[in-house]
Design a protein around this motif. Structure first.
Motif, PDB file in Angstrom:
ATOM      1  N   GLU A  11     -16.752   0.506   5.780  1.00  0.00           N
ATOM      2  CA  GLU A  11     -16.755  -0.421   4.540  1.00  0.00           C
ATOM      3  C   GLU A  11     -16.747  -1.749   4.637  1.00  0.00           C
ATOM      4  OE1 GLU A  11     -12.553   0.350   1.767  1.00  0.00           O
ATOM      5  OE2 GLU A  11     -12.168  -1.300   2.900  1.00  0.00           O
ATOM      6  N   PHE A  31      -5.121  -3.742   6.940  1.00  0.00           N
ATOM      7  CA  PHE A  31      -7.101  -4.743   7.477  1.00  0.00           C
ATOM      8  C   PHE A  31      -6.844  -6.321   7.939  1.00  0.00           C
ATOM      9  CE2 PHE A  31      -6.508  -2.017   4.015  1.00  0.00           C
ATOM     10  CZ  PHE A  31      -7.190  -0.543   4.004  1.00  0.00           C
ATOM     11  N   ARG A  43     -13.216  -2.602  10.866  1.00  0.00           N
ATOM     12  CA  ARG A  43     -11.629  -3.393   9.826  1.00  0.00           C
ATOM     13  C   ARG A  43     -11.465  -2.390   9.169  1.00  0.00           C
ATOM     14  NH1 ARG A  43     -13.168  -3.737   4.413  1.00  0.00           N
ATOM     15  NH2 ARG A  43     -11.690  -6.008   4.381  1.00  0.00           N
ATOM     16  N   ASN A  44     -11.716  -1.446   8.738  1.00  0.00           N
ATOM     17  CA  ASN A  44     -11.162  -0.005   8.048  1.00  0.00           C
ATOM     18  C   ASN A  44     -11.409   1.375   9.051  1.00  0.00           C
ATOM     19  OD1 ASN A  44      -9.721   2.377   6.518  1.00  0.00           O
ATOM     20  ND2 ASN A  44     -10.847   1.290   4.823  1.00  0.00           N
ATOM     21  N   ARG A  94       0.691  -1.185   0.586  1.00  0.00           N
ATOM     22  CA  ARG A  94      -0.234  -0.107   0.093  1.00  0.00           C
ATOM     23  C   ARG A  94       0.341   0.921  -0.224  1.00  0.00           C
ATOM     24  NH1 ARG A  94      -5.161  -0.196   0.598  1.00  0.00           N
ATOM     25  NH2 ARG A  94      -5.107   1.937   1.991  1.00  0.00           N
TER      26      ARG A  94
END
Length: 212
Positions: free
Chosen positions: A75, A109, A69-70, A16
């Motif tokens: 999300e 995540f 989770r985010n 990322r």
């Protein structure tokens, strides 16, 4: 996305370049566009972001809805299991690499859990379906097929038993051809192909267990 590479079951990850989880590895993916199906979306993201188009099998794995989770937004995510045959070597960008599932790096995540869920789904289906067609090249010897099963299952598999079971189920067809002997000599290996390259249930009660 999973593939057997260098004798190991590996997952395709990309690093990322933005928050959250800047610098961490993650599964390729992205947002759904208006008028787009989930399958078309994942194929588009794989083609555009990591230049992978050679999927032999794609199936929905699970939907994730944990509000945390985010850390930036709520999300929903739908995860897919994709399989690439062992004879295919996709060209991937510099920020994308294959990682052994048994030695995953830090993942963003909940992607570690998704990779392991995909591995477990594959292992289960190797017992009662013909899903190995999506890991194998078009033509192979029983020894080569056994190596794919060993890599995916994580335990030893008898080539003799594997051949007997798959032939009894009508999963494999002999090609009538043989692989030439290597430097060590020996009898040329008979070559086979999967009768179907679409997912089929072959024995719904079967389980492939480690020896002993």
């Amino acid at each position: 996305m999973l593939q057997v590479r260098e004798g190991l079951l590996q997952a395709l990850l990309w690093q990322r370049a933005r928050d959250p989880f800047l610098g961490a590895w993650a599964l390729p993916g992205g947002y759904l566009e208006p008028g787009e199906t989930l399958e078309k979306s994942i194929r588009r993201h794989l083609a555009v972001k990591v230049d992978v188009r050679e999927l032999a099998h794609l199936e929905q794995l699970e939907t994730l809805s944990d509000p945390e989770r985010n850390p930036l937004e709520w999300e929903l995510a739908t995860a897919y299991l994709g399989l690439v045959p062992a004879d295919v070597d996709p060209e991937v960008p510099e920020d994308t690499r294959w990682h052994p599932v048994s030695r995953l790096p830090e993942l963003a995540f909940d992607h570690r859990a998704i990779v392991l869920a995909g591995r477990d789904r594959l292992r289960a289906k190797l017992s009662y379906t013909n899903i190995a067609f999506a890991l194998a090249p078009p033509v192979f010897s029983i020894s080569e097929l056994r190596e794919l099963y060993v890599a995916a299952l994580g335990h030893e598999v008898s080539a003799t038993n594997l051949q007997r079971v798959l032939l009894r189920r009508g999963v494999l067809d002999p090609t009538g051809e043989r692989r030439g002997s290597g430097r060590s000599g020996g009898r040329p290996a008979a070559l086979y192909r999967f009768r179907s390259r679409r997912l089929e249930i072959t024995d719904q009660f079967a389980v492939l267990r480690p020896p002993g």
